[in-house]
Motif scaffolding. Structure first.
Motif, short mmCIF file in Angstrom:
data_model
loop_
_atom_site.label_atom_id
_atom_site.label_comp_id
_atom_site.label_asym_id
_atom_site.label_seq_id
_atom_site.Cartn_x
_atom_site.Cartn_y
_atom_site.Cartn_z
N HIS A 83 0.84 -1.21 0.00
CA HIS A 83 0.00 0.00 0.00
C HIS A 83 0.87 1.25 0.00
O HIS A 83 0.61 2.21 -0.75
CB HIS A 83 -0.92 -0.01 1.22
N HIS A 84 1.91 1.26 0.82
CA HIS A 84 2.82 2.41 0.87
C HIS A 84 3.56 2.57 -0.46
O HIS A 84 3.79 3.70 -0.92
CB HIS A 84 3.83 2.24 2.01
N LEU A 85 3.91 1.45 -1.06
CA LEU A 85 4.58 1.50 -2.36
C LEU A 85 3.65 2.11 -3.41
O LEU A 85 4.08 2.93 -4.23
CB LEU A 85 5.00 0.10 -2.79
N LYS A 86 2.38 1.73 -3.36
CA LYS A 86 1.40 2.29 -4.29
C LYS A 86 1.27 3.78 -4.08
O LYS A 86 1.19 4.57 -5.04
CB LYS A 86 0.05 1.60 -4.10
N GLN A 87 1.25 4.22 -2.83
CA GLN A 87 1.19 5.65 -2.53
C GLN A 87 2.42 6.38 -3.05
O GLN A 87 2.32 7.51 -3.56
CB GLN A 87 1.05 5.87 -1.02
N SER A 88 3.58 5.74 -2.91
CA SER A 88 4.82 6.35 -3.40
C SER A 88 4.78 6.52 -4.92
O SER A 88 5.23 7.54 -5.46
CB SER A 88 6.02 5.50 -3.00
N LYS A 89 4.25 5.53 -5.62
CA LYS A 89 4.14 5.63 -7.07
C LYS A 89 3.15 6.73 -7.47
O LYS A 89 3.37 7.45 -8.47
CB LYS A 89 3.70 4.29 -7.65
N THR A 90 2.09 6.87 -6.68
CA THR A 90 1.14 7.96 -6.96
C THR A 90 1.80 9.31 -6.75
O THR A 90 1.62 10.24 -7.56
CB THR A 90 -0.09 7.83 -6.03
N GLU A 91 2.60 9.41 -5.70
CA GLU A 91 3.32 10.66 -5.44
C GLU A 91 4.35 10.92 -6.54
O GLU A 91 4.55 12.08 -6.95
CB GLU A 91 4.01 10.56 -4.08
#
Length: 231
Positions: free
Chosen positions: A38-46
């Motif tokens: 989930h954090h990785l997905k957020q990082s990719k969104t950022e």
């Protein structure tokens, strides 16, 4: 004393908590992996947001650079026509726009650095997650194998326990039968002693008292009597 009791209670609570964590280790690990994803997905969104913003500033800088180039041509044309005052005004406008362009280029450079750092972090996280998932797969396989081995061991232990119990039961039956046999022999002996047959048997064995008459003895006596002269 109260302090020691409280310390003991905290220690017990910690042990209990650790036991819960150990018993749910794989479930906790799976959740931690999901959290990391989930954090990785957020990082990719950022990262996508930063790249988009960087592009906007880069476009703005390109537009400013184009306008500065146009103003430079206008200033040259004003000078060619002897409009020096107009050329100065255009030059002042160029200076202001150049400062704005420099600011935009700095912002783009900062975005580039942030984007590169975030990309590196994402790559590292992806690699770690991939390795972690592989290791978790091995751990889960080992866990399943150990559970199967434990079940087999438990069944084997139960079989051994049942076999041992059966052997103990068999031994108790044999002991009881031997005891019953000894008791019956003792009863027969007591009955023989009470009836006197035991004593007669012992006297006979010692050659005392009545003896069994045999046909041979009777026949021998008759022959002897027949051969004896009559008086």
């Amino acid at each position: 004393m109260l302090s020691k009791i409280m310390t003991a209670l905290r220690g017990k609570a910690n042990e209990t908590g650790q036991a819960v964590v150990d018993s749910q280790a794989l479930r906790i690990l799976d959740q931690e992996i999901r959290d990391s994803e989930h954090h990785l997905k957020q990082s990719k969104t950022e990262l996508a947001r930063l790249m988009g913003q960087r592009q906007l500033n880069s476009n703005k800088a390109d537009t400013l650079e184009g306008k500065i180039s146009e103003l430079e041509q206008s200033a040259e044309a004003a000078l060619d026509k002897g409009e020096e005052a107009l050329a100065v005004e255009v030059a002042e406008r160029m200076v202001a726009m150049q400062e704005e362009l420099d600011a935009e280029r700095n912002i783009v450079s900062e975005y580039d650095a942030s984007i590169e750092n975030l990309r590196g972090a994402i790559r590292n996280t992806e690699n770690q997650l991939r390795q972690l998932k592989q290791q978790v797969s091995v751990v889960k396989a080992t866990e399943s194998a150990q559970k199967a081995q434990s079940a087999v061991a438990a069944r084997h232990s139960g079989q051994n326990s049942a076999m041992g119990s059966a052997m103990e039961s068999l031994e108790r039956i044999r002991e009881r039968q031997q005891l019953n046999s000894a008791q019956m022999q003792a009863a027969d002996q007591m009955a023989a002693e009470e009836s006197g047959s035991s004593l007669d048997a012992r006297l006979k064995a010692a050659g005392i008292g009545a003896s069994d008459r045999k046909a041979e003895d009777v026949l021998a006596r008759l022959k002897a009597k027949k051969n004896t002269p009559q008086a």
